[in-house]
Structure formats: structure tokens, C-alpha cells
Design an enzyme around this catalytic site. Structure first.
Site, short mmCIF file in Angstrom:
data_model
loop_
_atom_site.label_atom_id
_atom_site.label_comp_id
_atom_site.label_asym_id
_atom_site.label_seq_id
_atom_site.Cartn_x
_atom_site.Cartn_y
_atom_site.Cartn_z
N LYS A 50 0.93 -0.90 0.69
CA LYS A 50 0.28 -0.51 -0.42
C LYS A 50 0.78 1.05 -0.36
CE LYS A 50 -3.35 -2.18 2.91
NZ LYS A 50 -3.94 -1.91 4.42
N GLY A 51 1.94 1.16 0.35
CA GLY A 51 2.90 2.36 0.63
C GLY A 51 2.93 3.94 -0.49
N GLU A 106 8.28 2.83 -5.20
CA GLU A 106 8.00 2.26 -4.24
C GLU A 106 7.83 3.46 -3.23
OE1 GLU A 106 7.35 0.41 -1.69
OE2 GLU A 106 8.54 -1.32 -1.58
N ASP A 107 7.43 3.59 -1.74
CA ASP A 107 7.53 4.52 -1.08
C ASP A 107 9.73 4.46 -0.52
OD1 ASP A 107 7.62 2.38 0.46
OD2 ASP A 107 5.78 2.52 1.48
N ASP A 110 14.42 -0.36 2.18
CA ASP A 110 14.63 -0.42 3.33
C ASP A 110 16.33 -1.92 3.36
OD1 ASP A 110 15.09 0.07 6.31
OD2 ASP A 110 13.72 -1.44 6.53
N LYS A 138 17.20 4.54 2.92
CA LYS A 138 17.95 3.72 4.18
C LYS A 138 19.12 3.16 3.55
CE LYS A 138 14.02 3.48 7.25
NZ LYS A 138 13.57 2.27 7.85
N PHE A 159 12.86 5.05 11.82
CA PHE A 159 10.95 3.96 10.93
C PHE A 159 10.39 5.80 11.19
CE2 PHE A 159 6.96 2.12 10.92
CZ PHE A 159 7.65 1.22 10.59
N VAL A 160 10.00 5.66 9.78
CA VAL A 160 9.04 6.53 9.11
C VAL A 160 8.25 6.90 9.11
CG1 VAL A 160 11.20 8.05 8.67
CG2 VAL A 160 9.92 7.11 7.32
N ASP A 166 3.18 3.70 6.77
CA ASP A 166 3.02 3.54 8.06
C ASP A 166 3.07 2.22 8.87
OD1 ASP A 166 3.12 1.12 6.56
OD2 ASP A 166 0.89 0.22 8.29
N ARG A 172 -0.69 6.81 7.68
CA ARG A 172 -0.03 6.88 6.06
C ARG A 172 -0.66 7.89 5.65
NH1 ARG A 172 0.40 1.73 4.13
NH2 ARG A 172 -0.54 -0.08 4.74
P1 IMP Z 1 12.73 -3.48 2.66
O1 IMP Z 1 12.26 -5.31 2.13
O2 IMP Z 1 13.56 -4.09 4.10
O3 IMP Z 1 13.51 -2.75 1.57
O4 IMP Z 1 11.43 -2.81 3.39
C1 IMP Z 1 10.30 -2.13 2.72
C2 IMP Z 1 9.16 -2.50 2.87
O5 IMP Z 1 8.94 -1.79 3.94
C3 IMP Z 1 8.88 -0.59 2.69
O6 IMP Z 1 8.09 -1.10 1.63
C4 IMP Z 1 8.05 -0.57 3.44
O7 IMP Z 1 6.38 -0.68 2.95
C5 IMP Z 1 8.36 -1.12 4.68
N1 IMP Z 1 9.00 -0.19 5.33
C6 IMP Z 1 10.60 -0.17 5.97
N2 IMP Z 1 11.06 0.86 6.11
C7 IMP Z 1 9.90 1.94 6.44
C8 IMP Z 1 9.62 2.76 6.96
O8 IMP Z 1 10.75 2.95 7.62
N3 IMP Z 1 8.16 2.78 8.06
C9 IMP Z 1 7.46 2.22 6.91
N4 IMP Z 1 7.94 1.22 6.56
C10 IMP Z 1 8.20 0.88 6.48
MG MG Z 2 5.91 -0.49 0.50
#
Ligand code: IMP
Ligand code: MG
Length: 190
Positions: A50-51, A106-107, A110, A138, A159-160, A166, A172
Site C-alpha cells: 500500500k505504501g 515504491e515508498d 530499507d 535508508k 522508522f518513519v 504506515d 499513512r
Molecule cells: P525492505 O524490504 O526492508 O526494503 O522494506 C521495504 C518495505 O518495508 C517498504 O516498502 C515499507 O512498506 C516497509 N518499510 C521499511 N521501512 C519503513 C519505515 O521506516 N516506515 C514504514 N514502512 C517501512
Molecule cells: Mg512498501
């Protein structure tokens, strides 16, 4: 779910990126994307739900190039704030990708697990090209190497929430990116 946004504002520790800063950055991103795809027809933006929904909406309306949209539902987190590395497609695209110029929207990136998985999954569908645009990045959290072609902002390891992102399915709709007070996470065993 009876809380109002008014109450949710009290959970904010500080605003990291305000609304006008986001909009200004999107103008720059859209200009770069318009220029890079100037000689390519058939640009397809894929919003990762959803992000990504708020970012997609503003980016799409700022782009000058004609483009199509599709949506993909991905789940990579439970109710907590750290990635399990397990990615699940909960809603797939409505159209084939072969021969299309695809841009994932993508939002945030991470650990990189979600985009790494998504990239492999979409490449197997044989698009003409595949790039990634993420509003936030990040870098210090990366566990899997993924090339992000367009990044809005590099942010520290915090964490944002807001602007699509969310915590526990809330916040959101904040029109900015914010860090929450530590006590908001207090009930989690992190
Ligand atoms: P990754 O797989 O660890 O790169 O994470 C990607 C997904 O984790 C993103 O699309 C977000 O939905 C969620 N996410 C990662 N960091 C944050 C944050 O700081 N706040 C909210 N959602 C996050
Ligand atoms: Mg996401």
C-alpha cells in the site's frame, strides 16, 4: 480505529521532510524521468501497495510523458518495524509486461529484500526495461544490494511514517514524513 488524525499528530516526535519539500523533490524526479523516457513509448508505472499510493499519485500527476499505471500488492512486514525478508504478492498486476518500459514506484527501500524480490519477479516477465523509483532510501540498513535508479531522499536509520508509509496501518495520510515518539512502539517487543 476510532482515533482521529488530530490525536495521531500527538504521536509525532518530529517532522523529517515537510510537504513542500516532498513536492519540490517530486518535480525534480519527474523531470529526470521525463527526460530519460523521452524516446520511449509505453511507460508503465507500477505502484507498490500500500505504501506507494500517495507518492504514485503525486508523481503521476507531475510527469509530462504519457504513461500507464498498474498496481501490485506486496506484504513484507507484520505489525512490527523490521523486515522478515519474506515477501508475499497479495495482489498481482492486471497486464503482461513483455516489451514494456516498466518503472516500479515504491515508498521506501530499507533492507532491500522487497525490491530485490520484486525486481526478479518482474524481470521474469520480460519487460523492455525495468527501473526503480523510491521516494525514500535508508542506505545504512541495506542487506541486499539493489540498484535504485531514482531516489527522492536518503534518510537515516529511523522508522518513519506519513505520505503513504504506515506504522500498524496508521499515519499513512499525514502529508509529510515524520518520526514517531518512542512510546508509540512501547507495546512491541522489538
Ligand atoms: P525492505 O524490504 O526492508 O526494503 O522494506 C521495504 C518495505 O518495508 C517498504 O516498502 C515499507 O512498506 C516497509 N518499510 C521499511 N521501512 C519503513 C519505515 O521506516 N516506515 C514504514 N514502512 C517501512
Ligand atoms: Mg512498501
Amino acid at each position: 480505529m476510532s482515533q482521529e488524525n488530530h490525536d495521531l499528530f500527538q504521536d509525532i516526535d518530529r517532522i523529517l521532510i515537510d510537504g513542500p519539500q516532498i513536492q519540490e523533490r517530486i518535480v525534480g524526479l519527474a523531470a529526470a524521468i521525463d527526460a530519460d523516457y523521452a524516446d520511449k513509448d509505453d511507460l508503465l508505472l507500477i505502484c507498490v501497495l500500500k505504501g506507494g499510493y500517495v507518492f504514485l499519485s503525486d508523481l503521476s500527476r507531475t510527469l509530462q510523458r504519457p504513461h500507464h499505471l498498474d498496481f501490485m500488492g506486496i506484504s513484507s512486514y507484520g505489525g512490527g518495524t523490521t523486515s522478515s525478508g519474506a515477501v508475499q504478492i497479495i495482489m498481482d498486476l492486471k497486464q503482461p509486461l513483455n516489451g514494456r518500459h516498466v518503472l516500479i514506484v515504491e515508498d521506501i527501500i530499507d533492507s532491500g529484500h522487497t525490491l530485490s524480490y520484486l525486481r526478479q519477479n518482474l524481470l521474469a516477465r520480460q519487460p523492455a526495461s525495468l527501473k526503480i523509483c523510491s521516494l525514500l532510501n535508508k542506505p545504512s540498513r541495506r542487506e541486499v544490494d539493489v540498484t535504485v535508479d531514482y531516489v527522492g531522499f536518503d534518510i537515516p536509520d529511523e522508522f518513519v511514517v506519513g505520505y503513504g508509509l504506515d506504522f500498524d496501518e496508521l499515519y499513512r495520510n499525514f502529508p509529510f514524513i515524520a518520526v514517531l515518539k518512542p512510546e508509540v512502539f512501547a507495546h512491541l517487543n522489538l
